[in-house]
Design a protein around this motif. Structure first.
Motif, PDB file in Angstrom:
ATOM      1  N   SER A  51       0.957  -1.392   0.010  1.00 12.37           N
ATOM      2  CA  SER A  51      -0.007   0.040   0.129  1.00 12.37           C
ATOM      3  C   SER A  51       0.941   1.356   0.036  1.00 12.37           C
ATOM      4  N   PHE A  54       1.835   1.759  -3.460  1.00  9.15           N
ATOM      5  CA  PHE A  54       0.834   2.067  -4.471  1.00  9.15           C
ATOM      6  C   PHE A  54       0.571   3.621  -4.007  1.00  9.15           C
ATOM      7  N   VAL A  68      -8.923  -4.523  -6.717  1.00  7.07           N
ATOM      8  CA  VAL A  68      -7.808  -5.635  -6.224  1.00  7.07           C
ATOM      9  C   VAL A  68      -8.314  -6.841  -6.655  1.00  7.07           C
ATOM     10  N   GLY A  79      -2.568  -8.473  -1.152  1.00  5.88           N
ATOM     11  CA  GLY A  79      -3.727  -7.543  -1.712  1.00  5.88           C
ATOM     12  C   GLY A  79      -5.011  -7.187  -0.841  1.00  5.88           C
ATOM     13  N   ILE A 139      -4.625  -3.475  -8.761  1.00  2.57           N
ATOM     14  CA  ILE A 139      -3.645  -4.153  -7.931  1.00  2.57           C
ATOM     15  C   ILE A 139      -3.764  -5.620  -8.629  1.00  2.57           C
ATOM     16  N   SER A 141      -2.665  -8.784  -7.335  1.00  2.00           N
ATOM     17  CA  SER A 141      -2.301  -9.814  -6.379  1.00  2.00           C
ATOM     18  C   SER A 141      -2.749 -11.017  -6.655  1.00  2.00           C
TER      19      SER A 141
END
Ligand SMILES: NC(=O)C1=CN([C@@H]2O[C@H](COP(=O)(O)OP(=O)(O)OC[C@H]3O[C@@H](n4cnc5c(N)ncnc54)[C@H](OP(=O)(O)O)[C@@H]3O)[C@@H](O)[C@H]2O)[C@@H](O)CC1
Ligand SMILES: [K+]
Length: 363
Positions: A51, A54, A68, A79, A139, A141
């Motif tokens: 994070s 990010f 995500v 994630g 994201i 993940s």
């Protein structure tokens, strides 16, 4: 003038293969070593690291929505933790969670939900693309260093979506669908906008060309000798991440703008610096300007702004100057920077917000 933080060159860190990554993971949680980490501790640290990277790459004032995609293993856990932090840091967050590994992952999901993240367990009827807004960053993940072979259901629709979307993507540890050891050997052409590598970058990401971060500020220094990685020395201050993107080929510019007085120059300079459009403005007082205007020779007392920025942000400088300047035709003169001290140019680069792939596509 002294910059508040002078950044050294991006560190040259060793890359590791999937076998070493798995061995490090085992060793971090080995109960024989004292003290050993628990998986939830590592996941919290990894998720916080994701994070942080990010937030640095996609500040919430420009990128409000995070989508995500959560995979079946610990990469997915990272994630879910990152989703919870990002929601608390001001983003709107949607998670796609098709499967959960165990009760611990159920808890991570509930914690994120409790903080306000929206949860989806399957693809919406209108497809994953229907979840995108103009301010979405994805994201990835889905898979980490233990994934092998082509994606199996239900990830066989998620991974192709990641590969084909035009929304910016931050990949966690390795772009899903790439080989952890050999990169994009299946020629997916998947090229995420940014990557956060955990502990050490994986050999498969050697060909990665976007913004690249490293996080692993929880790995003991003794792992350097054991696994040939770099640990705490690469991080600065209280940072959880370090940028690995090489900026040696970055281009910089100086923009000259004259203004009628110091106050006018100051307000333009403040806007340019506070929005991270430029790194620095020198305001040079008492400039005498002689010029021809509508057939007459004019002489004015002015001030001169010497503005230093990335070449790719020059158009944004021009927009702000034109918006705030009181002249009909303000001077905006751009001069390319041929070189400079490595430390100063690194600082300049770090101080100016880079354009993302999305910004460039929109231009
Ligand atoms: N060291 C660090 O700094 C830390 C690392 N951390 C993070 O952990 C990540 C590694 O986690 P991980 O070992 O759980 O592996 P990951 O790839 O997430 O999942 C594997 C799962 O995917 C499945 N699966 C595999 N292939 C598949 C396929 N083709 N299609 C479909 N499914 C497939 C496989 O299922 P199975 O093959 O067992 O059926 C299994 O369930 C690492 O990258 C980093 O992000 C942090 O959290 C902690 C600190
Ligand atoms: K990933």
């Amino acid at each position: 003038f002294t910059p508040s933080s002078v950044c050294a060159a991006a560190p040259n860190v060793p890359y590791i293969n999937s076998k070493t990554a798995a061995a490090i993971d085992v060793s971090l949680m080995d109960p024989a070593t004292s003290p050993s980490y628990t998986l939830p501790q590592l996941m919290e640290l990894a998720g916080l690291t994701v994070s942080t990277a990010f937030h640095k790459t996609y500040p919430p004032n420009n990128f409000r929505h995070v989508l995500v995609f959560v995979g079946p293993g610990n990469n997915g856990g990272d994630g879910l933790v990152a989703a919870r932090h990002l929601k608390l840091w001001g983003y709107d967050v949607t998670c796609v969670v098709p499967k959960l590994k165990d009760e611990y992952f159920e808890k991570l999901k509930r914690q994120a939900e409790d903080c306000g993240c929206e949860m989806l367990s399957e693809e919406p009827a209108a497809g994953y693309a229907s979840l995108l807004t103009s301010e979405t960053v994805i994201i990835d993940s889905v898979f980490g260093f233990s994934a092998t072979g082509p994606p199996r259901a239900p990830y066989d629709t998620i991974v192709p979506f990641l590969h084909s979307t035009s929304a910016p993507v931050m990949a966690v540890d390795i772009p899903s669908g790439w080989s952890v050891d050999s990169g994009d050997v299946n020629d997916t052409k998947y090229s995420p906008d940014s990557l956060i590598s955990l502990t050490a970058p994986k050999t498969g990401s050697k060909g990665f060309t976007g913004r690249h971060w490293l996080g692993g500020r929880f790995v003991p220094k003794r792992f350097e000798a054991e696994f040939g990685i770099k640990t705490e020395d690469i991080y600065e201050g209280a940072e959880m991440v370090r940028e690995l993107t090489t900026t040696s080929d970055d281009a910089y510019s100086v923009v000259y703008v004259t203004a009628p007085n110091g106050d006018s120059a100051q307000s333009i300079a403040s806007e340019l610096v506070s929005t991270k459009t430029v790194a620095c403005v020198n305001i040079i007082p008492a400039v005498k300007s002689v010029y021809a205007w509508k057939g007459k020779v004019e002489t004015d007392d002015e001030v001169l702004m010497m503005i230093k920025t990335r070449q790719e942000r020059v158009k944004d400088v021009e927009k702000i100057v034109k918006k705030l300047h009181e002249y009909e035709t303000p001077e905006v003169l751009v001069v390319g920077v041929e070189g400079g001290s490595e430390e100063y140019l690194k600082w300049l680069g770090e101080s100016v917000e880079k354009k993302t792939k999305k910004d460039k596509d929109e231009e």
